[in-house]
Design an enzyme around this catalytic site. Structure first.
Site, short mmCIF file in Angstrom:
data_model
loop_
_atom_site.label_atom_id
_atom_site.label_comp_id
_atom_site.label_asym_id
_atom_site.label_seq_id
_atom_site.Cartn_x
_atom_site.Cartn_y
_atom_site.Cartn_z
CB SER A 1 -0.96 -0.04 1.20
OG SER A 1 -1.90 0.99 1.16
NE ARG B 1 -4.73 2.71 16.21
CZ ARG B 1 -4.15 2.28 15.09
NH1 ARG B 1 -3.46 3.12 14.32
NH2 ARG B 1 -4.25 1.03 14.72
NE ARG C 1 0.16 4.37 12.24
CZ ARG C 1 1.14 4.50 11.35
NH1 ARG C 1 1.76 5.65 11.24
NH2 ARG C 1 1.49 3.50 10.56
#
Length: 560
Positions: free
Chosen positions: A66, A494, A503
């Site tokens: 991705s 998290r 993050r």
């Protein structure tokens, strides 16, 4: 019976690296491409077993990383309706990938077969594809060895986008049924979406050409193919389409670059009033932006897309006379900007779920029409079978016709950047909106997302849809204490689902004047974001860095 001899012989050709522990997470397996050879072989076996478990339904395998840098690669499985792999199988995937040798791998396979009661006499069918990463061909070769070892039927969908692979899985499995989703070819995908888009634009002024930043990834191939199907109805200007220069993929371009840096890719210049969008490396994320009359950059992220699309769908449902029978809902994660949540909550149901497509997708299925877009630009719209039946059989009207075409322009299997871009352009055309008017629906709270590299992301545990930490003990209290110092402050921490980082997201209001129109107020807030959201993010990041045992001498200078 399992072909044990064939599996072991081929498995021996793809030994697991001894020092690496693999984990099937939100995005499947994802790490340095050169380390994934054994994983791809084992995923081939796993995909075949999953197909057998589901009575020979076709399972998808997508080889991609991705938005990650080009040296990374990854692989994920796709279940029969084009949805993510059932979560209970993620543990099996992880166990298979980490078996130290072929004998141990076969033992885990045998355990999986017994635990899930797989009938090995059932056929196994798999369709796979890859993006443009240089490690792709080698990894696909390992995947094929796994499929052949267990004697699965397979179809190579070639080099294509992640959304196309998801679409193919669903169309293959619904072909010839009342739930048929379309032709099971790339041409079927292009035709279905482009035909619906052209119908939505019929009778409207021709929109200005759309500049699409393809992140030097596989989305460039699909965008070029769409151009041929759209003709003169809609013009696409494809940029960042370099598929041959080493290191170009996702490098200073693409949706993730725009979202994280909140600025234009350096390769793009916009004229005042011009809008454009960026895809990520496999074309499942979309980020819009425009230049105002001063030439200043404004980002239109997944929250802005949600607001635009959900509001328009609600208008159509009401105009069709179906608002008492069809309920529209929005699904967000903790990353959604607080202003978007406030705006939407006053108009329709909004639910917050943990980060990850599987959580959003499942929650969206609970509504007649569920709209979900993560702030990072990944999202789609789901129409329940009952809602689709009602729309198809209700008294015809222009609004109903638009709803029918929206169903076909959307790729309901997964977030699809190009399909979503066409949906956005159709809504803008119907509402006669420019980027400025779209942006003025609400003003984003200034925000920033920061990554903190940690030794063990699993030390960070969360609750309340990932909005609060439960581990390490005491850290959430320190975050709360910091947040209270900022007007309209909000922050959460998290662990990443795709890399060994934590993050940190933060947003905060400013004391900017609120007079004048919404666009000018947004501009004032944007200019002052560094005094609130950015500062709070870096202060919380500093807390996380210290908690994770970071070396004080190596502490990034930005972490206040």
């Amino acid at each position: 019976m399992l072909p044990v001899k064939e599996i072991q012989e081929l498995s021996d050709l793809h030994p697991k690296p001894s020092a690496i522990k693999f984990q099937y997470g939100t995005a499947g397996f994802r790490t340095l491409g050169k380390t994934l050879d054994s994983v791809l072989f084992r995923v081939g076996v796993l995909a075949a077993l999953r197909s057998k478990k589901l009575d020979g339904k076709t399972i998808g395998v997508m080889v991609t990383a991705s938005h990650n840098p080009e040296p990374d690669n990854g692989v994920k499985l796709v279940d029969p309706r084009g949805e993510m792999l059932e979560s209970s199988w993620e543990e099996y995937a992880t166990a298979l990938a980490n078996a130290p040798d072929s004998i141990a791998f076969l033992a885990v396979v045998d355990e999986l077969v017994k635990a899930t009661k797989i009938d090995l006499s059932m056929p196994a069918r798999v369709v796979y594809a890859r993006d443009t990463r240089p490690t792709g061909p080698q990894l696909v070769s390992a995947l094929k060895d796994g499929l052949e070892a267990i004697k699965a039927e397979y179809r190579d969908a070639g080099v294509t986008t992640t959304p196309v692979l998801h679409y193919l899985v669903r169309t293959i499995n619904t072909k010839g049924t009342k739930d048929s989703y379309g032709e099971d070819t790339e041409e079927g995908y292009l035709t279905k979406i482009s035909d619906a888009f052209k119908k939505l634009l019929a009778g409207k002024p021709t929109p200005p050409p759309l500049l699409i930043d393809c992140a030097n990834g596989v989305g460039a191939l699909m965008a070029e193919r769409f151009k041929a199907y759209l003709g003169d109805v809609f013009n696409i200007n494809v940029v960042n389409a370099d598929l041959h220069t080493s290191g170009a993929l996702n490098n200073s371009c693409g949706a993730d670059f725009v979202k994280v840096n909140q600025k234009l890719p350096p390769s793009i210049t916009l004229q005042p009033g011009q809008r454009a969008c960026s895809l990520d490396g496999d074309a499942d994320r979309l980020m819009y932006y425009y230049a105002d009359e001063r030439g200043q950059f404004h980002m239109l992220d997944g929250d802005k897309i949600t607001t635009l699309v959900a509001s328009y769908i609600v208008e159509l449902v009401k105009a069709s006379g179906l608002d008492e029978q069809i309920k529209v809902g929005v699904i967000q994660t903790a990353y959604a900007n607080g202003s978007s949540t406030k705006y939407l909550s006053g108009r329709l149901p909004v639910k917050c779920v943990p980060t990850g497509v599987k959580h959003l997708h499942h929650a969206a299925e609970q509504y007649d029409i569920g709209v979900y877009f993560e702030a990072n630009g990944h999202g789609t719209v789901l129409f329940s079978p009952a809602a689709q039946e009602l729309i198809s059989s209700h008294k015809p009207s222009p609004a109903l016709t638009n709803l029918k075409n929206i169903i076909d322009v959307i790729n309901q299997t997964v977030g699809d950047a190009l399909s979503d871009a066409f949906l956005v352009e159709a809504v803008l055309a119907h509402k006669s909106f420019s980027g400025v008017e779209w942006d003025s629906m609400y003003c984003d709270l200034p925000n920033r997302l920061v990554k903190v590299v940690v030794g063990d992301r699993n030390a960070f545990k969360t609750e309340d849809a990932e909005r609060r930490l439960v581990s390490p003990p005491g850290l959430q209290g320190k975050v709360d204490e910091l947040v209270r110092k900022y007007e309209g402050g909000r922050s959460f921490v998290r662990p990443s689902g795709t890399e060994d980082v934590v993050r940190v997201y933060a947003e905060a209001a400013t004391r900017a004047e609120a007079d004048g129109d919404a666009a000018s107020s947004c501009l004032k807030i944007t200019r002052l974001w560094c005094f609130s959201g950015l500062e709070l993010a870096f202060r919380v990041a500093g807390l996380v860095y210290d908690e994770a045992g970071g070396d004080a001498s190596q502490r990034p200078k930005e972490f206040l």
